[in-house]
Design an enzyme around this catalytic site. Structure first.
Site, PDB file in Angstrom:
ATOM      1  N   LEU A  39      71.120 -19.296 -25.179  1.00 22.16           N
ATOM      2  CA  LEU A  39      70.678 -20.658 -24.823  1.00 22.16           C
ATOM      3  C   LEU A  39      71.525 -21.714 -25.544  1.00 22.16           C
ATOM      4  CD1 LEU A  39      66.898 -19.778 -24.929  1.00 22.16           C
ATOM      5  CD2 LEU A  39      68.108 -20.644 -22.910  1.00 22.16           C
ATOM      6  N   ILE A 185      88.019 -34.456 -26.341  1.00 23.58           N
ATOM      7  CA  ILE A 185      88.354 -33.080 -26.725  1.00 23.58           C
ATOM      8  C   ILE A 185      89.755 -33.009 -27.323  1.00 23.58           C
ATOM      9  CG2 ILE A 185      88.840 -30.750 -25.803  1.00 23.58           C
ATOM     10  CD1 ILE A 185      86.433 -31.178 -23.905  1.00 23.58           C
ATOM     11  N   GLU A 188      89.703 -34.515 -30.883  1.00 26.01           N
ATOM     12  CA  GLU A 188      88.942 -33.713 -31.861  1.00 26.01           C
ATOM     13  C   GLU A 188      89.660 -32.387 -32.132  1.00 26.01           C
ATOM     14  OE1 GLU A 188      84.318 -35.283 -31.349  1.00 26.01           O
ATOM     15  OE2 GLU A 188      84.784 -33.273 -30.664  1.00 26.01           O
ATOM     16  N   GLU A 204      99.602 -38.275 -22.851  1.00 24.68           N
ATOM     17  CA  GLU A 204      98.513 -39.027 -22.190  1.00 24.68           C
ATOM     18  C   GLU A 204      99.090 -39.807 -21.022  1.00 24.68           C
ATOM     19  OE1 GLU A 204      94.961 -39.660 -22.348  1.00 24.68           O
ATOM     20  OE2 GLU A 204      95.560 -40.975 -20.711  1.00 24.68           O
ATOM     21  N   HIS A 445      72.543 -50.809 -51.571  1.00 24.44           N
ATOM     22  CA  HIS A 445      73.882 -50.925 -52.170  1.00 24.44           C
ATOM     23  C   HIS A 445      74.087 -49.790 -53.167  1.00 24.44           C
ATOM     24  CE1 HIS A 445      77.469 -52.708 -53.888  1.00 24.44           C
ATOM     25  NE2 HIS A 445      76.966 -52.445 -55.090  1.00 24.44           N
TER      26      HIS A 445
HETATM   27  P1  FAD Z   1      75.457 -27.604 -20.353  1.00 19.34           P
HETATM   28  O1  FAD Z   1      75.362 -27.741 -21.804  1.00 19.34           O
HETATM   29  O2  FAD Z   1      76.793 -27.335 -19.746  1.00 19.34           O
HETATM   30  O3  FAD Z   1      74.440 -26.447 -19.962  1.00 19.34           O
HETATM   31  C1  FAD Z   1      74.333 -25.960 -18.668  1.00 19.34           C
HETATM   32  C2  FAD Z   1      73.944 -24.510 -18.767  1.00 19.34           C
HETATM   33  O4  FAD Z   1      73.613 -24.051 -17.451  1.00 19.34           O
HETATM   34  C3  FAD Z   1      75.072 -23.607 -19.251  1.00 19.34           C
HETATM   35  O5  FAD Z   1      74.676 -22.879 -20.388  1.00 19.34           O
HETATM   36  C4  FAD Z   1      75.353 -22.688 -18.067  1.00 19.34           C
HETATM   37  O6  FAD Z   1      75.642 -21.356 -18.484  1.00 19.34           O
HETATM   38  C5  FAD Z   1      74.041 -22.737 -17.317  1.00 19.34           C
HETATM   39  N1  FAD Z   1      74.162 -22.453 -15.892  1.00 19.34           N
HETATM   40  C6  FAD Z   1      75.081 -22.951 -15.023  1.00 19.34           C
HETATM   41  N2  FAD Z   1      74.842 -22.492 -13.778  1.00 19.34           N
HETATM   42  C7  FAD Z   1      73.765 -21.689 -13.878  1.00 19.34           C
HETATM   43  C8  FAD Z   1      73.037 -20.935 -12.938  1.00 19.34           C
HETATM   44  N3  FAD Z   1      73.364 -20.930 -11.638  1.00 19.34           N
HETATM   45  N4  FAD Z   1      71.995 -20.207 -13.367  1.00 19.34           N
HETATM   46  C9  FAD Z   1      71.636 -20.207 -14.676  1.00 19.34           C
HETATM   47  N5  FAD Z   1      72.283 -20.920 -15.614  1.00 19.34           N
HETATM   48  C10 FAD Z   1      73.328 -21.659 -15.212  1.00 19.34           C
HETATM   49  N6  FAD Z   1      78.586 -33.966 -26.385  1.00 19.34           N
HETATM   50  C11 FAD Z   1      78.049 -34.695 -27.387  1.00 19.34           C
HETATM   51  O7  FAD Z   1      77.098 -35.446 -27.150  1.00 19.34           O
HETATM   52  N7  FAD Z   1      78.519 -34.602 -28.672  1.00 19.34           N
HETATM   53  C12 FAD Z   1      79.565 -33.797 -28.983  1.00 19.34           C
HETATM   54  O8  FAD Z   1      79.965 -33.731 -30.143  1.00 19.34           O
HETATM   55  C13 FAD Z   1      80.156 -33.026 -27.955  1.00 19.34           C
HETATM   56  N8  FAD Z   1      81.194 -32.200 -28.218  1.00 19.34           N
HETATM   57  C14 FAD Z   1      81.712 -31.433 -27.224  1.00 19.34           C
HETATM   58  C15 FAD Z   1      82.796 -30.616 -27.521  1.00 19.34           C
HETATM   59  C16 FAD Z   1      83.360 -29.836 -26.525  1.00 19.34           C
HETATM   60  C17 FAD Z   1      84.520 -28.929 -26.859  1.00 19.34           C
HETATM   61  C18 FAD Z   1      82.812 -29.869 -25.210  1.00 19.34           C
HETATM   62  C19 FAD Z   1      83.382 -28.999 -24.138  1.00 19.34           C
HETATM   63  C20 FAD Z   1      81.754 -30.697 -24.904  1.00 19.34           C
HETATM   64  C21 FAD Z   1      81.196 -31.498 -25.908  1.00 19.34           C
HETATM   65  N9  FAD Z   1      80.143 -32.370 -25.635  1.00 19.34           N
HETATM   66  C22 FAD Z   1      79.620 -33.129 -26.645  1.00 19.34           C
HETATM   67  C23 FAD Z   1      79.559 -32.488 -24.282  1.00 19.34           C
HETATM   68  C24 FAD Z   1      78.248 -31.680 -24.206  1.00 19.34           C
HETATM   69  O9  FAD Z   1      78.506 -30.343 -24.547  1.00 19.34           O
HETATM   70  C25 FAD Z   1      77.674 -31.762 -22.802  1.00 19.34           C
HETATM   71  O10 FAD Z   1      77.557 -33.112 -22.413  1.00 19.34           O
HETATM   72  C26 FAD Z   1      76.303 -31.127 -22.764  1.00 19.34           C
HETATM   73  O11 FAD Z   1      76.357 -29.784 -23.134  1.00 19.34           O
HETATM   74  C27 FAD Z   1      75.711 -31.238 -21.351  1.00 19.34           C
HETATM   75  O12 FAD Z   1      74.456 -30.638 -21.336  1.00 19.34           O
HETATM   76  P2  FAD Z   1      73.866 -30.001 -19.987  1.00 19.34           P
HETATM   77  O13 FAD Z   1      72.560 -29.406 -20.377  1.00 19.34           O
HETATM   78  O14 FAD Z   1      73.902 -30.994 -18.906  1.00 19.34           O
HETATM   79  O15 FAD Z   1      74.895 -28.863 -19.574  1.00 19.34           O
HETATM   80  P1  NAD Z   2      88.002 -37.283 -21.543  1.00 20.11           P
HETATM   81  O1  NAD Z   2      87.573 -37.885 -20.260  1.00 20.11           O
HETATM   82  O2  NAD Z   2      87.343 -37.684 -22.782  1.00 20.11           O
HETATM   83  O3  NAD Z   2      89.569 -37.537 -21.743  1.00 20.11           O
HETATM   84  C1  NAD Z   2      90.503 -37.136 -20.809  1.00 20.11           C
HETATM   85  C2  NAD Z   2      91.809 -37.833 -21.113  1.00 20.11           C
HETATM   86  O4  NAD Z   2      92.815 -37.226 -20.340  1.00 20.11           O
HETATM   87  C3  NAD Z   2      91.825 -39.314 -20.760  1.00 20.11           C
HETATM   88  O5  NAD Z   2      92.415 -40.046 -21.808  1.00 20.11           O
HETATM   89  C4  NAD Z   2      92.654 -39.374 -19.482  1.00 20.11           C
HETATM   90  O6  NAD Z   2      93.344 -40.600 -19.314  1.00 20.11           O
HETATM   91  C5  NAD Z   2      93.619 -38.233 -19.721  1.00 20.11           C
HETATM   92  N1  NAD Z   2      94.181 -37.625 -18.516  1.00 20.11           N
HETATM   93  C6  NAD Z   2      93.572 -37.365 -17.340  1.00 20.11           C
HETATM   94  N2  NAD Z   2      94.415 -36.749 -16.502  1.00 20.11           N
HETATM   95  C7  NAD Z   2      95.584 -36.597 -17.157  1.00 20.11           C
HETATM   96  C8  NAD Z   2      96.836 -36.011 -16.842  1.00 20.11           C
HETATM   97  N3  NAD Z   2      97.041 -35.443 -15.674  1.00 20.11           N
HETATM   98  N4  NAD Z   2      97.816 -36.031 -17.773  1.00 20.11           N
HETATM   99  C9  NAD Z   2      97.616 -36.605 -18.995  1.00 20.11           C
HETATM  100  N5  NAD Z   2      96.440 -37.166 -19.350  1.00 20.11           N
HETATM  101  C10 NAD Z   2      95.447 -37.153 -18.451  1.00 20.11           C
HETATM  102  O7  NAD Z   2      87.891 -35.694 -21.283  1.00 20.11           O
HETATM  103  P2  NAD Z   2      87.885 -34.478 -22.310  1.00 20.11           P
HETATM  104  O8  NAD Z   2      88.546 -34.850 -23.566  1.00 20.11           O
HETATM  105  O9  NAD Z   2      88.374 -33.317 -21.517  1.00 20.11           O
HETATM  106  O10 NAD Z   2      86.347 -34.288 -22.576  1.00 20.11           O
HETATM  107  C11 NAD Z   2      85.431 -34.082 -21.505  1.00 20.11           C
HETATM  108  C12 NAD Z   2      84.107 -34.675 -21.839  1.00 20.11           C
HETATM  109  O11 NAD Z   2      83.436 -33.888 -22.803  1.00 20.11           O
HETATM  110  C13 NAD Z   2      84.206 -36.046 -22.489  1.00 20.11           C
HETATM  111  O12 NAD Z   2      84.334 -37.053 -21.532  1.00 20.11           O
HETATM  112  C14 NAD Z   2      82.933 -36.155 -23.221  1.00 20.11           C
HETATM  113  O13 NAD Z   2      81.957 -36.635 -22.324  1.00 20.11           O
HETATM  114  C15 NAD Z   2      82.613 -34.720 -23.598  1.00 20.11           C
HETATM  115  N6  NAD Z   2      82.917 -34.514 -25.040  1.00 20.11           N
HETATM  116  C16 NAD Z   2      82.257 -35.270 -25.949  1.00 20.11           C
HETATM  117  C17 NAD Z   2      82.533 -35.118 -27.291  1.00 20.11           C
HETATM  118  C18 NAD Z   2      81.789 -35.960 -28.278  1.00 20.11           C
HETATM  119  O14 NAD Z   2      80.783 -36.542 -27.908  1.00 20.11           O
HETATM  120  N7  NAD Z   2      82.247 -36.041 -29.526  1.00 20.11           N
HETATM  121  C19 NAD Z   2      83.488 -34.212 -27.712  1.00 20.11           C
HETATM  122  C20 NAD Z   2      84.153 -33.463 -26.756  1.00 20.11           C
HETATM  123  C21 NAD Z   2      83.847 -33.620 -25.415  1.00 20.11           C
END
Ligand code: FAD
Ligand code: NAD
Length: 466
Positions: A39, A185, A188, A204, A445
């Site tokens: 989960l 991403i 980070e 970019e 502070h």
């Molecule tokens: P998900 O977390 O994607 O969950 C959906 C779940 O549904 C999955 O576990 C999947 O396996 C399951 N599922 C899909 N299809 C089916 C099916 N047919 N049957 C059963 N299960 C299914 N957001 C932040 O706010 N802070 C952060 O620091 C942050 N860091 C991130 C770093 C990375 C590298 C990435 C990739 C994302 C990050 N995000 C962050 C974004 C965040 O992870 C997502 O916005 C969030 O997980 C979305 O939640 P969700 O429940 O909509 O979907």
């Molecule tokens: P993003 O939307 O944050 O950034 C994508 C970047 O790629 C943008 O700057 C865009 O201009 C650029 N881009 C798009 N097409 C391109 C191309 N063809 N060539 C070069 N640059 C290009 O997407 P992400 O970094 O993949 O992350 C996906 C999502 O996951 C985020 O939007 C965010 O919602 C979530 N996320 C959140 C956190 C957090 O909250 N700390 C951390 C990781 C991911």
């Protein structure tokens, strides 16, 4: 015969599991279906949590290397990457197990398998052995999240050409890493591998990083990352990626059509994520998608089918875990007869680099676009005593307030603990506070939060320490 529930949630990520728990709290018999085998969704398994673990550990490594300049002599600092990865995996296991415990505690029935619609009230769950279980419910919530996007004709192998998932699991520190996309991403994970010793290059497409962020903050952010050794190639487009013996060659072209090739051992493609509706069989029951293939919903998260709802990354809006959670709670409360609501004006965004970047409400660019007159208050961490005391004083706090009413319209921070400091502004905005309300609130502070107070004072040009 299929087991009957009042509500089925498909997806056990932060949207789905939080929604299932809230439904159960409201006395609704709930099932949660998750295909991953654990989960917590993307967030806990391959997103927020493992990335924050590596961000923290790589920062500790970086700090340890620089301790002697602070008068702390240690022996040679060495990296044990596999141990670091085990530490990260341990955090993931503890937290995902914790969610399983929470579902049990709240009497949510957890089905391990892939859910797909048989009809608008019936879900087929297929486990890893392909064994099918049928379950039924009055209401069904789609919370299936999102998956990474690649570039046209380029496939992730998660070793050389990686998405965030591969970038969280590299077996060794790349000598050179090319990051495509300067967003959440890319920056980070680029920071993680740069601190661990990789030469990181970000390609970019636009002329600025982190699109959508307040431009002044985004410019400062890029300046700081450059100082940390990350290289940026702006307005560059990737034309092709060719794998070779030692990694890959990435061919790019800039806005003036100049070509440039990058040889690297790992390419991270982080150009965004797309909604995941794969295998749900939405076509058969006629649930509508929008132009970006997100499940289309109204403001109450209802799809075009009366009993089917959707939340989180699979619908419109920022792809953030806390946004998914809040939508999960709102839809559960609506189903439970309450008035669930999400305020999209106060969803914070945080980038967990060092320093952190945090943002809430409107940016200057948005206010200009909306023709709203605003005042700006700014305060630099250079003038914050706590930040100076610990030699962590990069960045500033910026508060935007309505010119006439002084109501806080947005805040944008780059600096130490920005991701924690933004919560104060969130509460203030939820209560419709003015910048003066923040300025007149006593802040301890010496704390970083005094920089928020001083920025609020500065809206009225009366900051004390600058
Ligand atoms: P998900 O977390 O994607 O969950 C959906 C779940 O549904 C999955 O576990 C999947 O396996 C399951 N599922 C899909 N299809 C089916 C099916 N047919 N049957 C059963 N299960 C299914 N957001 C932040 O706010 N802070 C952060 O620091 C942050 N860091 C991130 C770093 C990375 C590298 C990435 C990739 C994302 C990050 N995000 C962050 C974004 C965040 O992870 C997502 O916005 C969030 O997980 C979305 O939640 P969700 O429940 O909509 O979907
Ligand atoms: P993003 O939307 O944050 O950034 C994508 C970047 O790629 C943008 O700057 C865009 O201009 C650029 N881009 C798009 N097409 C391109 C191309 N063809 N060539 C070069 N640059 C290009 O997407 P992400 O970094 O993949 O992350 C996906 C999502 O996951 C985020 O939007 C965010 O919602 C979530 N996320 C959140 C956190 C957090 O909250 N700390 C951390 C990781 C991911």
């Amino acid at each position: 015969m299929s087991e009957k529930f009042q509500t089925i949630v498909i997806g056990g990520g932060p949207g789905g599991y939080v929604c299932a728990i809230r439904l159960a709290q409201l006395g609704i018999k709930t099932a949660c279906v998750e295909s991953r085998g654990s989960l917590g969704g993307t967030c806990l398994n391959i997103g927020c949590i493992p990335s924050k673990s590596l961000l923290n550990l790589s920062e500790e490594f970086h700090k340890a290397q620089n301790l002697s300049s602070k008068g702390i002599e240690v022996g040679e600092v060495k990296l044990n990457l596999s141990k670091m990865m085990k530490n990260k995996d341990k955090a993931v296991t503890i937290l995902t197990k914790g969610v399983e415990f929470l579902l049990k505690k709240n009497k949510v029935t957890y089905f391990k398998g892939t859910g797909s619609f048989k009809s608008k009230n019936e879900i087929s769950v297929k486990d890893s052995q392909n064994k099918e279980t049928l379950i039924q419910a009055e209401n069904i919530i789609i919370a299936t999240g999102s998956v990474p996007v690649s570039l046209p004709e380029i496939e992730f192998d998660e070793k050389v050409i990686v998405s965030s998932t591969g970038a969280l699991n590299l077996k060794q520190v790349p000598k050179k890493m090319l990051v495509v996309g300067g967003g959440y991403i890319g920056l980070e994970m680029g920071s993680v591998w740069s601190r661990l010793g990789a030469e990181v290059h970000v390609v970019e497409f636009l002329d600025h990083i982190t699109p959508g962020m307040d431009r002044e903050i985004s410019n400062e952010f890029m300046k700081i990352l450059k100082k940390q050794g990350i290289n940026f190639h702006m307005q560059h487009k990737v034309k092709s990626i060719k794998k070779n013996k030692s990694g890959a060659t990435v061919s790019t072209v800039d806005k003036d059509n100049n070509k440039k090739d990058f040889d690297c051992d790992v390419v991270l493609i982080s150009v965004g994520r797309k909604p995941n509706t794969n295998g749900l069989n939405l076509e058969t029951i006629g649930v509508e998608l929008d132009k970006k293939n997100r499940v289309k919903t109204d403001k109450n998260f209802r799809t075009n089918k009366d009993n089917i709802f959707a939340i989180g990354d699979v619908i419109n809006g920022p792809m953030l875990a806390h946004k998914a959670e809040d939508e999960g709670i709102a839809v559960a409360e609506n189903i439970g007869g309450q008035s669930g609501h999400v305020n999209y004006d106060t969803i914070p965004g945080v980038i967990y680099t060092s320093p952190e970047v945090a943002s809430i409400g409107k940016t200057e660019e948005q206010l200009k676009g909306l023709n709203i007159k605003y005042k700006i208050g700014k305060f630099s961490f250079m003038a914050n005593s706590r930040a100076k005391a610990i030699d962590n004083a990069e960045g500033f706090v910026k508060i935007l307030a309505d010119e006439r009413t002084d109501k806080v319209l947005g805040a944008h921070l780059i600096g130490p603990h920005a991701g924690e400091l933004i919560a104060e502004i969130g509460v203030a905005m939820e209560f419709g506070a003015s910048s003066e309300d923040i300025a007149r609130t006593c802040h301890a502070h010496p704390t970083f939060s005094e920089a928020v107070k001083e920025a609020a004072l500065s809206v009225d040009r009366r900051a004390i320490h600058s």
